[in-house]
Design an enzyme around this catalytic site. Sequence first.
Site, PDB file in Angstrom:
ATOM      1  N   GLU A 144     -44.965  16.166  -6.813  1.00 17.49           N
ATOM      2  CA  GLU A 144     -45.965  15.986  -7.861  1.00 17.49           C
ATOM      3  C   GLU A 144     -47.405  16.041  -7.356  1.00 17.49           C
ATOM      4  O   GLU A 144     -48.291  16.589  -8.033  1.00 17.49           O
ATOM      5  CB  GLU A 144     -45.707  14.659  -8.596  1.00 17.49           C
ATOM      6  CG  GLU A 144     -44.497  14.679  -9.511  1.00 17.49           C
ATOM      7  CD  GLU A 144     -43.189  14.349  -8.812  1.00 17.49           C
ATOM      8  OE1 GLU A 144     -42.183  14.110  -9.504  1.00 17.49           O
ATOM      9  OE2 GLU A 144     -43.167  14.333  -7.558  1.00 17.49           O
ATOM     10  N   GLU A 197     -35.845  12.299  -9.030  1.00 16.43           N
ATOM     11  CA  GLU A 197     -35.939  11.000  -9.693  1.00 16.43           C
ATOM     12  C   GLU A 197     -34.663  10.698 -10.485  1.00 16.43           C
ATOM     13  O   GLU A 197     -34.244   9.539 -10.563  1.00 16.43           O
ATOM     14  CB  GLU A 197     -37.172  10.966 -10.594  1.00 16.43           C
ATOM     15  CG  GLU A 197     -38.474  10.860  -9.792  1.00 16.43           C
ATOM     16  CD  GLU A 197     -39.711  10.899 -10.642  1.00 16.43           C
ATOM     17  OE1 GLU A 197     -40.548   9.990 -10.529  1.00 16.43           O
ATOM     18  OE2 GLU A 197     -39.854  11.867 -11.435  1.00 16.43           O
TER      19      GLU A 197
END
Length: 266
Positions: free
Chosen positions: A140, A120
């Site tokens: 995730e 990210e």
Amino acid sequence: MDTLPQLDTIAFETPAPHVLVARLNRPEVSNALNTQMGRDLLTLWTQLTAEPGDTRCVIFTGTGGRAFCGGGDLKERNGMTDAQWIAQHEIFERAYWAQMDCPIPIIAAVNGHAYAGGLEMVLASDFAYGQHGTRFALTEVTIGIMPGAGGTMTLPRTVGERRAKEIILTGRPFTAEQALEWGILNALHPAEALFDAALETARTIAGNAPLSVRQAKKSIHFGMQMDLRTGLRFEVEAYNRLVPTEDRREGIASFNEKRRPVFKGR
């Protein structure tokens, strides 16, 4: 920045005029993102926005060579209450948003694996160079959460919706070659050549008129979130702010006088 902040988890270098290198500096844990690193990143990007000083380009990389960033520090998170988790994540959110809003160009030099929050951060940079042998993933969903620092927004805007869904919903790692093919990386280099390639590009950016670079970045970044007609109007407003600057006059003068321009950022 004229004065580099003293941060616990980020190391700084200034290898060339107007170029700042910011290195994630927890190599013993794959530069994992803990609470202090979140605070340090928020400080870094906020200060560069408010008081950039003579910094005109940032190279964002990792220390150690094994990982750019392995994602969140799950050992620190083990045993956190729900309230503590949410409070920590608020710090991370603000740090990532500050990175995306930073007016100074940010080149990610991905010198190791970039997983979860690490990827990210790559996506929150303006563009990225990588090295052969590294792997990327948004993992995730494999631990009961989801990307929450921009991944579900920035990845589909980079690779397309269908590819992003495959990456995020499976949590499977992918290679640097795939990252290049899909547009996450702009270029791929041998490990020993990565930093020099990023530095060469950073020098080029830093040698251009800094106000022009910042306005162009702003126009691209915000214009991509608008319809075309509104974006064109926004572009003209950004352009017109450069007309009365000293740098604009210096650029034209240097061209006509056949010399290198000396830009001062005003």
